[in-house]
Every structure is written in structure tokens, then in C-alpha cells.
Design an enzyme around this catalytic site. Structure first.
Site, PDB file in Angstrom:
ATOM      1  N   LYS A 127       0.874  -1.301  -0.038  1.00  0.00           N
ATOM      2  CA  LYS A 127      -0.003   0.160   0.055  1.00  0.00           C
ATOM      3  C   LYS A 127       0.976   1.167  -0.156  1.00  0.00           C
ATOM      4  CE  LYS A 127      -3.877  -2.231   2.196  1.00  0.00           C
ATOM      5  NZ  LYS A 127      -4.454  -2.713   3.376  1.00  0.00           N
ATOM      6  N   GLN A 186      -4.729  -1.280   9.531  1.00  0.00           N
ATOM      7  CA  GLN A 186      -4.800  -2.600   9.040  1.00  0.00           C
ATOM      8  C   GLN A 186      -5.222  -3.575   9.983  1.00  0.00           C
ATOM      9  OE1 GLN A 186      -3.736  -3.183   5.827  1.00  0.00           O
ATOM     10  NE2 GLN A 186      -3.973  -5.396   5.954  1.00  0.00           N
ATOM     11  N   ASP A 190     -11.271   3.045   4.070  1.00  0.00           N
ATOM     12  CA  ASP A 190     -11.651   1.778   3.967  1.00  0.00           C
ATOM     13  C   ASP A 190     -13.165   1.577   3.861  1.00  0.00           C
ATOM     14  OD1 ASP A 190      -9.640  -0.467   4.059  1.00  0.00           O
ATOM     15  OD2 ASP A 190      -9.070  -0.041   6.076  1.00  0.00           O
TER      16      ASP A 190
END
Ligand code: GUN
Length: 297
Positions: free
Chosen positions: A53, A97, A120
Site C-alpha cells: 500500500k 490494517q 476503508d
């Protein structure tokens, strides 16, 4: 019949090209899009995802700020970091994460992220917005799958879509996005009866269960479009390799189009994370006061 193989790498490259162009536009307006990535602990798969990422962000001109915390980090400390990133006007997206160490309550941590910076799409405000048909930040993997489906099929209206799996990260938001695209949606899960029979009625199959090669030709209607979200490492003949939730060799003899593993959905997840970050930066630079308000928790 031999299915068309849907090239997720090429599709992701196109999305990232567009993201880079939007970053350049924002730079001209004096905005430097920035993504904060938080990793708690040292889960090996998460380490790889975070590295990719950060790499991809750099390639499209997005500044990334890595926050690597030890597995022993307390929930209060993590929430403190999230609150300070919420207040920082130089940070436009925050990615926490998953999975988190067991002593940290996942929902509480995700809810601490400002909805405006929730790249997200996991905050309840954004989850609810998706189900209400509002134009909100949506989870990256299912948004990437939808993009591939539009590329393969064009209009999705009226199609019967079967989503296998009901996770908060993929299955549930995937079903909501397909419903928004006017599909008739069936969600199958571990307690579903006659799963293969229901799946055989689908024009579109999205498999996101985490069970290697579960879906084979016998689950598919001829010509169905199959999107495989699974990434499973298996040992075969003494060697380790990645396979999806779909048995590619078997399914591609019946499907109309199918995503491979690797090189299908995987690259799309990161591309749409970058897309969401730029979108968040654009929205916050248009309405800095509103973004600042949402960040106070
Ligand atoms: N862990 C596995 N997939 C994801 C994802 O899409 N987002 C985050 N934050 N963590 C993950």
C-alpha cells in the site's frame, strides 16, 4: 467453452493512472493527498499488504505516513493516535490494517476514525450510507470487484448475483453495492442449504469465503461471470502456491469470464484505496471546516 480471463492488473493500472492525474490536479491547487497507515503488531500477511500500500501510494504521488506499533500497544494509545490523525489537516485518509491484536476491540478502533478520512469505508456512518444509497467512501475490495464486473458486463441491472461469504470487509458491502447496481442479490454463507444449486442460478458469482477451490464448474451456470476474492496459500507436491476460492481450471471451462488468482481482485483493492484517498483529499480540501468537525470525537 473457455472463459475470458479478467485482467485485474491492467484494470488497476488504469485506475491508478487516473488517480495520479487527480493527485497532480490537487497538487496544483496546493493540496498534497496523504494517507496514514497504522499497523499494530507483526502479522506477516499484514506486513506485506502495508508494504504494498505504501509503495503504491508513492507511485501515484500520495504521501504516506506509516505508524508501526508493537503488538503490546494498548487500546487507549491506539485511539489517541487515531484522534490526533483525525485532527491533522495534512492527513486525508486513515487506514487501520486488520486484524488487530485480540486485546483491542476492532469496532471501537474503526469507529474512532473520522468518517471523512475512513478510506476503508468501515465506519458505521459509511456502512449505513452505503445501505441508504448515499455517495460515501466504500470498502476497497468490493468496490474493485464491482469495477471489474462493469468492465466485463457493462450494465448490471437485473442480473442475478450470488455473493459467497458474509464478512464485513467483502461479502456484506459487496451485496450492498450489487443491490445499488440493481442486481437481484443472494448471499450464501456457511449455514446456507443447497449452496451449489443456488449458485448455479447466478449470472454473477463473487466468491469471498477463504476456502481453497471451493467453487468448481458444478456450481456455475454456463457463461456466468466469476470474481474470485480468495487468496489461499496451499501446499501441493511439496510446493506452496496461491489459489482462490474458485477452482480456476474447472470453473473456466464453464464460466463466461473469470478473475485469476493472483492478478485478479488483489491489485484492485490497492487501486481503490488510492482512489478513496484522493477522493477524501478532494472532499476535505473543498470543505475543510466540515472535515475538521467530523474529526472531533
Ligand atoms: N485486512 C485485510 N483486508 C483489509 C482491508 O481491506 N482493509 C484493512 N484495513 N485491513 C484489511
Amino acid at each position: 467453452m473457455s472463459a475470458m480471463v479478467i485482467d485485474g492488473k491492467a484494470a488497476a493500472a488504469q485506475v491508478l493512472e487516473q488517480v495520479s492525474a487527480e493527485v497532480a490536479q490537487l497538487n496544483q491547487a496546493g493540496v498534497q493527498p496523504a494517507l496514514a497507515v497504522i499497523l499494530v503488531g507483526q502479522d506477516p500477511a499484514s506486513e506485506v499488504y502495508v508494504r504494498n500500500k505504501v509503495l503504491r501510494a508513492g507511485e501515484c504521488g500520495i504521501r504516506s505516513l506509516e505508524h508501526r506499533l508493537p503488538a503490546s500497544t494498548g487500546e487507549a494509545e491506539l485511539l489517541g493516535l487515531i484522534h490526533s490523525l483525525n485532527r491533522d489537516p495534512g492527513v486525508h485518509g486513515i487506514l487501520l490494517q486488520l486484524p488487530l491484536p485480540a486485546h483491542i476491540e476492532e469496532t471501537r478502533a474503526l469507529q474512532a476514525i473520522s468518517p471523512a478520512k475512513d478510506v476503508d469505508g468501515f465506519h458505521a456512518e459509511n456502512v449505513g450510507g452505503l445501505h441508504q444509497g448515499r455517495d460515501v467512501l466504500t470498502p476497497c475490495t468490493p468496490t474493485g470487484c464491482l469495477h471489474l464486473l462493469h468492465q466485463a458486463l457493462g450494465e448490471l441491472r437485473g442480473k442475478h448475483a450470488v455473493v459467497i461469504g458474509r464478512s464485513n470487509i467483502v461479502g456484506k458491502p459487496m451485496a450492498a453495492l450489487l443491490l445499488e447496481a440493481d442486481c437481484s442479490v443472494t448471499v450464501l454463507h456457511s449455514r446456507s442449504r443447497d449452496a451449489a444449486e443456488l449458485c448455479r442460478q447466478a449470472d454473477i458469482v463473487v466468491a469471498a469465503v477463504g476456502r481453497p477451490c471451493m467453487v468448481d464448474a458444478s456450481w456455475l451456470k454456463p457463461g456466468a461471470v466469476v470474481v474470485d476474492v480468495g487468496i489461499n496459500r496451499i501446499e501441493e507436491h511439496g510446493r506452496s502456491r496461491l489459489v482462490g476460492d474458485v477452482d480456476f481450471a474447472s470453473a473456466s471451462a464453464v464460466a463466461g469470464a473469470i478473475t485469476p488468482v493472483p492478478g485478479g481482485v488483489g491489485p484492485m483493492t490497492i487501486a481503490f484505496l488510492m482512489h478513496n484517498t484522493v477522493r477524501a483529499a478532494r472532499q476535505q480540501s473543498r470543505a475543510p471546516k466540515e472535515a475538521a468537525c467530523l474529526s472531533i470525537s
